[in-house]
Write an enzyme that holds these catalytic residues in place. Structure first.
Site, PDB file in Angstrom:
ATOM      1  CG  HIS A 107      66.063  40.783  39.262  1.00 50.04           C
ATOM      2  ND1 HIS A 107      64.844  41.484  39.798  1.00 50.04           N
ATOM      3  CD2 HIS A 107      65.367  40.454  38.033  1.00 50.04           C
ATOM      4  CE1 HIS A 107      64.156  42.365  38.861  1.00 50.04           C
ATOM      5  NE2 HIS A 107      64.799  41.626  37.649  1.00 50.04           N
ATOM      6  CB  CYS A 115      83.405  34.168  39.806  1.00 48.83           C
ATOM      7  SG  CYS A 115      85.321  34.232  39.342  1.00 48.83           S
ATOM      8  CB  SER A 175      56.559  49.162  41.429  1.00 47.03           C
ATOM      9  OG  SER A 175      57.842  48.585  40.862  1.00 47.03           O
ATOM     10  CB  ALA A 217      51.051  39.514  49.358  1.00 46.60           C
TER      11      ALA A 217
HETATM   12  P1  OAD Z   1      58.853  47.773  44.005  1.00 44.87           P
HETATM   13  O1  OAD Z   1      59.138  48.582  45.565  1.00 44.87           O
HETATM   14  O2  OAD Z   1      59.142  48.778  43.175  1.00 44.87           O
HETATM   15  O3  OAD Z   1      57.060  47.365  43.880  1.00 44.87           O
HETATM   16  C1  OAD Z   1      56.472  46.884  45.832  1.00 44.87           C
HETATM   17  C2  OAD Z   1      54.702  46.888  44.992  1.00 44.87           C
HETATM   18  O4  OAD Z   1      54.636  46.467  46.516  1.00 44.87           O
HETATM   19  C3  OAD Z   1      54.168  47.925  45.110  1.00 44.87           C
HETATM   20  O5  OAD Z   1      53.805  48.054  44.119  1.00 44.87           O
HETATM   21  C4  OAD Z   1      53.821  48.255  46.393  1.00 44.87           C
HETATM   22  O6  OAD Z   1      52.241  49.122  45.882  1.00 44.87           O
HETATM   23  C5  OAD Z   1      53.659  46.946  47.050  1.00 44.87           C
HETATM   24  N1  OAD Z   1      53.681  47.120  48.098  1.00 44.87           N
HETATM   25  C6  OAD Z   1      54.171  46.400  49.181  1.00 44.87           C
HETATM   26  N2  OAD Z   1      53.022  45.768  50.395  1.00 44.87           N
HETATM   27  C7  OAD Z   1      52.281  45.376  49.907  1.00 44.87           C
HETATM   28  C8  OAD Z   1      51.699  44.302  50.676  1.00 44.87           C
HETATM   29  N3  OAD Z   1      51.738  44.128  51.807  1.00 44.87           N
HETATM   30  N4  OAD Z   1      51.189  43.222  50.016  1.00 44.87           N
HETATM   31  C9  OAD Z   1      51.042  43.781  48.528  1.00 44.87           C
HETATM   32  N5  OAD Z   1      51.709  44.289  47.821  1.00 44.87           N
HETATM   33  C10 OAD Z   1      52.718  44.952  48.629  1.00 44.87           C
HETATM   34  O7  OAD Z   1      59.124  46.397  44.627  1.00 44.87           O
HETATM   35  P2  OAD Z   1      59.705  45.264  42.849  1.00 44.87           P
HETATM   36  O8  OAD Z   1      58.412  45.887  41.073  1.00 44.87           O
HETATM   37  O9  OAD Z   1      59.932  44.157  43.052  1.00 44.87           O
HETATM   38  O10 OAD Z   1      65.459  45.062  41.233  1.00 44.87           O
HETATM   39  O11 OAD Z   1      60.586  46.093  42.406  1.00 44.87           O
HETATM   40  C11 OAD Z   1      61.241  45.210  41.169  1.00 44.87           C
HETATM   41  C12 OAD Z   1      63.142  44.988  41.372  1.00 44.87           C
HETATM   42  O12 OAD Z   1      63.352  46.656  41.583  1.00 44.87           O
HETATM   43  C13 OAD Z   1      63.240  43.742  41.651  1.00 44.87           C
HETATM   44  O13 OAD Z   1      63.925  43.033  41.784  1.00 44.87           O
HETATM   45  C14 OAD Z   1      65.011  45.106  42.151  1.00 44.87           C
HETATM   46  C15 OAD Z   1      64.493  46.509  41.850  1.00 44.87           C
HETATM   47  O14 OAD Z   1      65.112  47.393  41.544  1.00 44.87           O
HETATM   48  C16 OAD Z   1      67.174  45.122  40.779  1.00 44.87           C
HETATM   49  O15 OAD Z   1      67.776  44.778  42.049  1.00 44.87           O
HETATM   50  C17 OAD Z   1      67.830  44.188  39.599  1.00 44.87           C
END
Ligand code: OAD
Length: 231
Positions: A107, A115, A175, A217
């Site tokens: 990402h 640019c 997630s 984590a």
């Molecule tokens: P999310 O915010 O969707 O999910 C975060 C995940 O981390 C959840 O499943 C939580 O349970 C878990 N979590 C929170 N705290 C934690 C901890 N201390 N230890 C382990 N797990 C924990 O974030 P992403 O899945 O990364 O994309 O989101 C995917 C994409 O959606 C991102 O890259 C971003 C977003 O929109 C773009 O901006 C293109």
């Protein structure tokens, strides 16, 4: 143990470094609408708002330090007999700060500028201004080197090859809400990988994994790495 380990990380791995996730309570997408800050249309409509969103995140990310989960993955790559590939959806540089090399930022990264006119990339300043010029083509088209909704993630061919030759696929702190990353577990499993989810709580796609390790984590990742490296 040998063979290829492919690790997918999401915002949850950086949560204990103080960086907010997107979809947890109070997360970034609770405070900002995706269509206001994370699409090409948003940037065309209100570049100042989009730059301000990423400028704030760049400052926060620069102040963050890797936590035991990032450090454990760097240790895994150093000590494991086979290959370790880290694919991250995160735009921070905490894997690199922990010592991981060759991380595939699907990402993009906060550290990068892109640019919008010619595709040239360079190091982003801490605070990116609206209309900043490209050092290559001089168009006033600098944008964060972040993959927005509606755009194609980076390194997809290389990631697919790794998934098809993985022995183990692990998803950490993500997630399972955003594709194509949410589909990686299925791709890896089809080609024979054992799959494991490490998350604070089971994700929406938890049923697709062979194994779950539930907890923060900073605890579950070092424990998992220790188990893999156990003689
Ligand atoms: P999310 O915010 O969707 O999910 C975060 C995940 O981390 C959840 O499943 C939580 O349970 C878990 N979590 C929170 N705290 C934690 C901890 N201390 N230890 C382990 N797990 C924990 O974030 P992403 O899945 O990364 O994309 O989101 C995917 C994409 O959606 C991102 O890259 C971003 C977003 O929109 C773009 O901006 C293109």
């Amino acid at each position: 143990m040998s063979g290829k380990i492919v690790v997918l990380t999401g915002a949850g791995i950086s949560a204990e470094s103080g960086l907010g996730t997107f979809r947890d309570a109070g997360g970034l997408w609770a405070q900002n609408r995706i269509e206001d800050v994370a699409t090409p249309e948003a940037f065309a409509r209100d570049p100042a708002r989009v730059q301000a969103f990423y400028n704030t995140r760049r400052v926060q990310a620069a102040a963050a330090r890797p936590n035991p989960a990032h450090l454990a993955l760097a240790r895994l790559a150093d000590e494991y007999d086979g290959e370790v590939v880290i694919v991250t959806q995160n735009v921070d540089a905490l894997h690199e700060a922990a010592g991981s090399r060759g991380v595939l930022h699907m990402h993009g990264t906060l550290a990068g500028a892109l640019c919008a006119a010619c595709g040239h990339r360079w190091a982003a300043p801490d605070v990116m201004q609206v209309g900043e010029t490209c050092p290559a083509c001089h168009a006033p088209s600098a944008r964060p080197d972040i993959v927005w909704f509606g755009e194609m993630p980076y390194h997809m061919d290389e990631i697919a090859e790794h998934l098809h030759s993985a022995t183990i696929f692990a998803a950490i702190g993500t997630s399972g809400e955003v594709y194509p990353a949410a589909g990686f577990v299925e791709s890896a499993a089809v080609y024979g990988a054992r799959t494991v989810e490490l998350n604070l709580a089971p994700s929406t796609i938890a049923a697709q994994f062979d194994e779950a390790r539930i907890g923060p984590a900073s605890q579950v990742v070092p424990d998992w790495v220790a188990d893999i490296l156990k003689p």
